[in-house]
Design a protein around this motif. Structure first.
Motif, short mmCIF file in Angstrom:
data_model
loop_
_atom_site.label_atom_id
_atom_site.label_comp_id
_atom_site.label_asym_id
_atom_site.label_seq_id
_atom_site.Cartn_x
_atom_site.Cartn_y
_atom_site.Cartn_z
N LYS A 90 -3.76 5.26 8.17
CA LYS A 90 -4.49 6.92 7.85
C LYS A 90 -3.12 7.23 8.01
O LYS A 90 -2.38 7.55 9.32
CB LYS A 90 -5.10 7.58 9.57
CG LYS A 90 -6.82 6.34 8.81
CD LYS A 90 -7.85 6.95 10.41
CE LYS A 90 -8.82 5.95 9.70
NZ LYS A 90 -10.00 6.95 10.91
N LEU A 91 -3.16 8.33 7.34
CA LEU A 91 -1.94 9.82 7.93
C LEU A 91 -2.75 11.06 8.23
O LEU A 91 -3.85 11.18 7.93
CB LEU A 91 -1.53 10.37 6.11
CG LEU A 91 -1.02 8.73 5.80
CD1 LEU A 91 -0.12 9.51 4.33
CD2 LEU A 91 0.47 8.51 6.04
N TYR A 92 -1.76 12.03 8.85
CA TYR A 92 -2.39 12.78 9.70
C TYR A 92 -0.92 14.07 9.24
O TYR A 92 -0.11 13.84 9.17
CB TYR A 92 -1.92 13.01 10.85
CG TYR A 92 -4.21 12.09 11.18
CD1 TYR A 92 -4.93 12.70 11.56
CD2 TYR A 92 -3.63 10.71 11.66
CE1 TYR A 92 -6.31 11.48 11.98
CE2 TYR A 92 -4.89 10.17 12.24
CZ TYR A 92 -5.79 10.48 12.53
OH TYR A 92 -7.08 9.76 12.39
N VAL A 93 -1.87 15.55 9.12
CA VAL A 93 -0.62 16.26 9.58
C VAL A 93 -1.95 18.14 9.74
O VAL A 93 -1.96 17.64 9.63
CB VAL A 93 -0.49 17.09 7.72
CG1 VAL A 93 0.16 18.61 8.13
CG2 VAL A 93 0.49 15.91 6.90
N ASN A 94 -0.74 18.40 11.30
CA ASN A 94 -1.36 18.68 12.39
C ASN A 94 -2.41 18.65 12.64
O ASN A 94 -3.55 19.87 12.88
CB ASN A 94 -0.94 20.05 11.36
CG ASN A 94 0.28 20.98 10.93
OD1 ASN A 94 0.92 20.38 11.47
ND2 ASN A 94 0.66 22.33 10.34
N GLY A 95 -3.11 16.62 13.12
CA GLY A 95 -3.78 17.00 13.68
C GLY A 95 -4.89 16.78 12.79
O GLY A 95 -4.79 17.28 11.24
N GLY A 96 -6.35 16.63 13.56
CA GLY A 96 -7.12 17.03 13.10
C GLY A 96 -8.04 16.10 12.02
O GLY A 96 -7.78 15.16 12.92
N SER A 97 -9.08 15.95 10.37
CA SER A 97 -8.92 15.14 9.68
C SER A 97 -7.92 14.24 9.57
O SER A 97 -6.39 15.22 9.76
CB SER A 97 -9.84 15.72 9.19
OG SER A 97 -11.50 15.99 9.95
N PRO A 98 -7.80 13.22 9.04
CA PRO A 98 -6.58 12.55 8.40
C PRO A 98 -6.76 12.63 6.77
O PRO A 98 -7.34 13.50 6.27
CB PRO A 98 -7.27 11.20 7.88
CG PRO A 98 -8.07 11.00 9.25
CD PRO A 98 -8.60 11.91 9.26
N ASP A 99 -5.31 13.03 6.68
CA ASP A 99 -4.93 13.97 5.20
C ASP A 99 -5.08 12.71 4.58
O ASP A 99 -4.85 13.02 3.14
CB ASP A 99 -3.42 14.86 5.65
CG ASP A 99 -2.78 15.99 4.43
OD1 ASP A 99 -3.61 16.41 4.57
OD2 ASP A 99 -1.52 15.25 3.76
N GLY A 100 -4.93 11.44 5.00
CA GLY A 100 -4.90 10.27 3.79
C GLY A 100 -5.83 9.31 4.10
O GLY A 100 -5.20 8.84 5.77
N THR A 101 -5.88 7.75 3.57
CA THR A 101 -6.38 7.44 4.52
C THR A 101 -7.42 5.89 3.28
O THR A 101 -7.44 6.12 1.91
CB THR A 101 -8.15 7.05 5.01
OG1 THR A 101 -8.08 8.21 6.17
CG2 THR A 101 -8.69 5.87 5.89
N SER A 102 -6.26 5.04 3.66
CA SER A 102 -6.74 3.52 3.22
C SER A 102 -6.98 2.24 3.92
O SER A 102 -6.43 2.27 4.97
CB SER A 102 -5.35 3.57 1.66
OG SER A 102 -5.04 2.74 1.40
N GLU B 194 0.90 -1.62 0.26
CA GLU B 194 -0.20 -0.02 -0.60
C GLU B 194 0.68 1.42 -0.06
O GLU B 194 1.47 1.14 0.66
CB GLU B 194 -1.31 -0.22 1.51
CG GLU B 194 -1.83 0.94 1.24
CD GLU B 194 -3.02 0.79 -0.02
OE1 GLU B 194 -3.64 1.54 -0.70
OE2 GLU B 194 -3.13 -0.10 0.24
N ILE B 195 0.43 1.93 -0.62
CA ILE B 195 1.29 3.44 -0.96
C ILE B 195 0.30 5.27 -0.61
O ILE B 195 -0.95 4.43 -1.26
CB ILE B 195 1.43 4.04 -1.62
CG1 ILE B 195 3.25 2.66 -2.55
CG2 ILE B 195 2.43 5.22 -2.04
CD1 ILE B 195 3.62 3.14 -3.76
N ILE B 196 -0.15 5.28 0.68
CA ILE B 196 -0.96 6.46 0.73
C ILE B 196 -0.80 7.87 0.28
O ILE B 196 0.58 7.73 1.73
CB ILE B 196 -1.99 5.97 2.66
CG1 ILE B 196 -1.85 4.57 2.19
CG2 ILE B 196 -2.26 6.94 2.71
CD1 ILE B 196 -1.92 4.21 3.75
N THR B 197 -1.33 8.55 -0.44
CA THR B 197 -0.60 9.57 -0.34
C THR B 197 -1.62 10.96 0.22
O THR B 197 -2.45 10.97 0.56
CB THR B 197 -0.62 10.24 -1.60
OG1 THR B 197 0.55 9.26 -2.70
CG2 THR B 197 0.68 11.40 -1.83
N GLY B 198 -1.16 12.04 1.09
CA GLY B 198 -1.88 12.68 1.85
C GLY B 198 -1.77 13.68 1.02
O GLY B 198 -1.94 14.01 -0.49
#
Length: 278
Positions: A152-164, A124-128
């Protein structure tokens, strides 16, 4: 990243100490000019570990935390400086095949956070979606939930920046390498050029709210939650694990006298025009 040594060039000799590999040691008429070349190093300050020129931090004790685990989370603060190629934050090599990484969290050439994983069935490759600017501090994180195969990826908290969500309930068991901070798991590719600090490794899946708490409106939490926290690397004065016993060690590239580490794009040495070139 490449290493280069110039011993002789016609009647000129270009060599020297680690801090000066551009001087003509047989005279000064053909001294070179250093353009964007840095010596391999890892230094520490309040900004975190400053990784330049191909140095990195290796952590042997974290292998079992990632290899085959069903749940894991990683959190870190990063600041990139002057490089638009892939910058590895943390990764682990599985060994035995092309791109055989257990996992690799990095900023790709398009300045987006990206995670690649090799699982028990399927890669798997996940990109924000967020563009990460140079010279800017970011909090980044990823979570891996093997039971539901969600990453899941996150940048500066909050909702995920990317999900797979895909096949494969556990990460591949990596036996050939330790976990690296600042370079790809093969110990050579995609080095980080910049700063990294407060790397946290958890043995469970952090929620979005927990990751937002770690982000703390742009300021690292001094005492993050220790529930399921395996290792904590402050990286402000050394590479030690202040939570557990998985201390890191520094690995600047072993370069011989006269060798430079080049980034493969912009770094070079310019030698002045002299009669020796005629």
């Amino acid at each position: 990243e490449y290493s280069m040594t110039i011993e002789n060039l016609g009647v000129k000799l270009y060599s020297g100490t680690k801090s000066d590999r551009k001087s003509d040691s047989l005279g000064s008429s053909a001294d070179g000019v250093n353009s964007g070349i840095t010596n391999p190093s890892v230094s520490f300050s309040n900004d975190g570990a400053n990784i330049q020129g191909g140095g990195w931090i290796v952590v042997n004790g974290l292998k079992s935390t990632f290899a085959g685990t069903s749940t894991v989370s990683v959190s870190a603060w990063i600041k990139l400086v002057g490089d638009n190629t892939d910058n590895t934050i943390i990764g682990m090599w599985g060994g035995g095949g092309t791109d055989d990484n257990v996992f690799d969290l990095h900023v790709n050439g398009s300045s987006q956070l990206e995670l690649s994983t090799r699982k028990s069935s399927g890669n798997e490759i996940i990109t924000g979606s967020t563009t990460l600017n140079q010279n800017t501090l970011y909090h980044v994180a990823f979570t891996f939930d093997g039971s539901s195969t969600t990453v899941k990826l996150y940048v500066n908290g909050g909702s995920p920046d990317g999900t797979s969500t895909s096949t494969g309930s556990t990460l591949q068991s990596g036996t050939d390498s330790s976990v690296n901070i600042g370079v790809y798991g093969d110990n050579s590719s995609n080095p980080l050029v910049g700063f990294v600090k407060q790397v946290l490794v958890y043995s469970d899946v952090l929620s979005s709210s927990e990751i937002t708490t770690l982000y703390n409106s742009g300021t690292p939490v001094t005492s993050p939650s220790t529930a399921s926290l395996v290792s904590k690397y402050d990286l402000t004065s050394n590479a030690n694990d202040s939570q557990g016993s998985n201390n890191g060690t520094l690995n600047p590239m072993k370069l011989g006298t006269g060798a430079y580490s080049l980034n493969g794009t912009s770094s070079h040495v310019t030698v002045g025009s002299t009669s020796d070139w005629n």
